[in-house]
Design an enzyme around this catalytic site. Sequence first.
Site, PDB file in Angstrom:
ATOM      1  N   GLN A 196       0.960  -1.255   0.126  1.00 31.95           N
ATOM      2  CA  GLN A 196       0.094   0.040   0.003  1.00 31.95           C
ATOM      3  C   GLN A 196       0.973   1.107  -0.030  1.00 31.95           C
ATOM      4  O   GLN A 196       1.297   1.651   1.099  1.00 31.95           O
ATOM      5  CB  GLN A 196      -0.897  -0.121   1.163  1.00 31.95           C
ATOM      6  CG  GLN A 196      -1.725  -1.355   1.548  1.00 31.95           C
ATOM      7  CD  GLN A 196      -2.862  -1.130   0.247  1.00 31.95           C
ATOM      8  OE1 GLN A 196      -3.651  -0.599   0.270  1.00 31.95           O
ATOM      9  NE2 GLN A 196      -2.641  -2.366  -0.649  1.00 31.95           N
ATOM     10  N   ALA A 237     -11.936   2.436   4.345  1.00 32.08           N
ATOM     11  CA  ALA A 237     -11.120   1.681   3.539  1.00 32.08           C
ATOM     12  C   ALA A 237     -10.037   2.414   2.535  1.00 32.08           C
ATOM     13  O   ALA A 237     -10.242   3.800   2.500  1.00 32.08           O
ATOM     14  CB  ALA A 237     -11.598   0.541   2.728  1.00 32.08           C
ATOM     15  N   HIS A 238      -9.188   1.912   1.800  1.00 29.27           N
ATOM     16  CA  HIS A 238      -8.030   2.451   1.036  1.00 29.27           C
ATOM     17  C   HIS A 238      -8.769   3.253  -0.157  1.00 29.27           C
ATOM     18  O   HIS A 238      -9.893   2.822  -0.801  1.00 29.27           O
ATOM     19  CB  HIS A 238      -7.075   1.766   0.803  1.00 29.27           C
ATOM     20  CG  HIS A 238      -7.410   0.406  -0.080  1.00 29.27           C
ATOM     21  ND1 HIS A 238      -6.588  -0.670  -0.367  1.00 29.27           N
ATOM     22  CD2 HIS A 238      -8.686  -0.002  -0.703  1.00 29.27           C
ATOM     23  CE1 HIS A 238      -7.052  -1.831  -1.110  1.00 29.27           C
ATOM     24  NE2 HIS A 238      -8.329  -1.044  -1.315  1.00 29.27           N
ATOM     25  N   ASN A 239      -8.392   4.458  -0.376  1.00 24.39           N
ATOM     26  CA  ASN A 239      -8.728   5.077  -1.481  1.00 24.39           C
ATOM     27  C   ASN A 239     -10.073   5.706  -1.465  1.00 24.39           C
ATOM     28  O   ASN A 239     -10.714   6.102  -2.693  1.00 24.39           O
ATOM     29  CB  ASN A 239      -8.309   4.558  -2.876  1.00 24.39           C
ATOM     30  CG  ASN A 239      -7.107   4.275  -2.971  1.00 24.39           C
ATOM     31  OD1 ASN A 239      -6.409   3.169  -2.854  1.00 24.39           O
ATOM     32  ND2 ASN A 239      -6.218   5.480  -3.221  1.00 24.39           N
TER      33      ASN A 239
END
Length: 337
Positions: A196, A237-239
């Site tokens: 990540q 969560a990511h993004n």
Amino acid sequence: MEFTLEELARQVGGEVSGEPSTVINRVATIKKAGHGQITFLASKSFRQFLNTTEASAVILQKNDLTLCQTNAIVVDNPLLAYAQITSLFNPRSATKAFIHPTAVVHPDAELDQLVSIGPYTVIEEGVKIAAGCQIGSHCFIGESVVLGKDIQLHHHVSIQRCCDIGDRTIIHPGAVIGADGFGHANHQGKWLKIPQLGAVSIGADVEIGSNTTVDCGAIENTIIGNGVRLDNLIQIAHNVEIGDHTAIAAMTAVAGSTIIGQYCMIGGTVAISGHISIADRVTLTGRTTVLQSIKESGVYSSCAPLVENSKWHKNYIQMKKIDELAKRIKQLEKLNQ
């Protein structure tokens, strides 16, 4: 700390009904307020207590004034006025230049002279901390993190590498900002971790609750806009991108790469799928499940409301027959053609 009713009314743009010189020294609930205390009425369900409250004053709307038996401050938005008055009685303590001897600060970190660092906090290389920041005990601030002015990190907050946080943001105990997102590739039944590479970018005037997690982006950053409010125990969560002034209640989870608009209100335990978008000014009621994009503002719900258990069982039995009933309806339609 004390204020006269007139002084408080002036601060919130309200109008005094009663004795302007009444001295107020505390905010309290409408049921338990006493002499020298001010309360507020923001919900119809509490109107019954206007006749019996022992408060020295009540913050309320004009249409409730006839029911009030004591002094009042009349405003358009009692909840907002209550928040403003509470802030007057509970100002943030001034930042004192202080670094606890047990704190570990990398020699290449750049700290303004007017910052406070609590016990056992770790600040890594390349960190930049602006004036007025208050950092509690046992915090971790990773490499190259940038903190704006007047930020408040309560104890045990963790901010991972390269994140940036805007001015006046408050982060409560146990929150984790910038941990790895849930990125894995499956190869022959086994999981391979995807590095990540992004970070988290948080705007100004944000508040993040206890034990909330905001994951770093897989490549680009996860983005939290200005004025956003995140309750306790939320997973971002990511993004994910969250627009300015959106508020999200506890236990909600937002899956990766979803974009949430500005001025949204999202209830507790809402589940939002990944790679979708939600328009500005959308309200999601508690326990709603969102599986596809929402393109227009409005109020949306998906969770069935509470009913008696016996009725719920009957409804469930009928729901299991929906597919069969649909087939029978199609057959009848064909016969009638």
